[in-house]
Design a protein around this motif. Sequence first.
Motif, PDB file in Angstrom:
ATOM      1  N   HIS A  49       0.821  -1.208   0.000  1.00 28.66           N
ATOM      2  CA  HIS A  49       0.000   0.000   0.000  1.00 28.66           C
ATOM      3  C   HIS A  49       0.858   1.263   0.000  1.00 28.66           C
ATOM      4  N   ASP A  52      -0.425   4.039  -2.319  1.00 31.17           N
ATOM      5  CA  ASP A  52      -1.818   4.471  -2.179  1.00 31.17           C
ATOM      6  C   ASP A  52      -1.895   5.852  -1.549  1.00 31.17           C
ATOM      7  N   SER A  56      -7.293   7.738   1.871  1.00 34.40           N
ATOM      8  CA  SER A  56      -8.252   6.671   1.599  1.00 34.40           C
ATOM      9  C   SER A  56      -7.762   5.275   1.957  1.00 34.40           C
ATOM     10  N   CYS A  57      -6.534   5.123   2.372  1.00 32.89           N
ATOM     11  CA  CYS A  57      -5.974   3.797   2.651  1.00 32.89           C
ATOM     12  C   CYS A  57      -5.752   3.633   4.159  1.00 32.89           C
ATOM     13  N   LYS A  60      -2.152   2.337   5.111  1.00 40.31           N
ATOM     14  CA  LYS A  60      -1.120   3.378   5.084  1.00 40.31           C
ATOM     15  C   LYS A  60      -1.274   4.320   6.272  1.00 40.31           C
TER      16      LYS A  60
END
Length: 162
Positions: A49, A52, A56-57, A60
């Motif tokens: 990730h 990313d 939105s992650c 992370k």
Amino acid sequence: MKRITGFIILFSILFGGISVSAESNVKNEFDYSNPEFQATVDMLSMEGHGNDDVASCSVKQLYYQEVAEMFEKGMTKQEILDYYVEELGVQALKAPPKKGFNLTLWVTPFLLIFLVLILIFILIKKWKKLTPALQTGTEQPVTDIETEIYHSIIEEERKQIL
């Protein structure tokens, strides 16, 4: 008029107290724009990730919080990277370290490209040696016998067409 003034005073005291209490509960947040922090999280793969968007992650975001806590505890960049390598292996990093066996991962592509270029150069030199008639200035002169043979073939072909 007294009611309105009293209401405004009560209203300002109520909301003034809320904003003060909200500010006192917020702990000092970590500066995520710190260059050393950014350099550290940029080196981590974050279980795939790493590229990313942070907003939105959730994976992370979790990594960012963990690394921020480690920096707040006083750990250095290298200690944090070593911790993740110890926990998850070399796969925790986006790029393998340039030492030991991993050095071959860095050197091999360039070595192969160099060897292929040498091989192509050698093959081109061999092909040039095998076709000397095609090289400029080394053409062999046509003899009289060959010229007569060519003329006779052309005459035969011309007679067949006419």
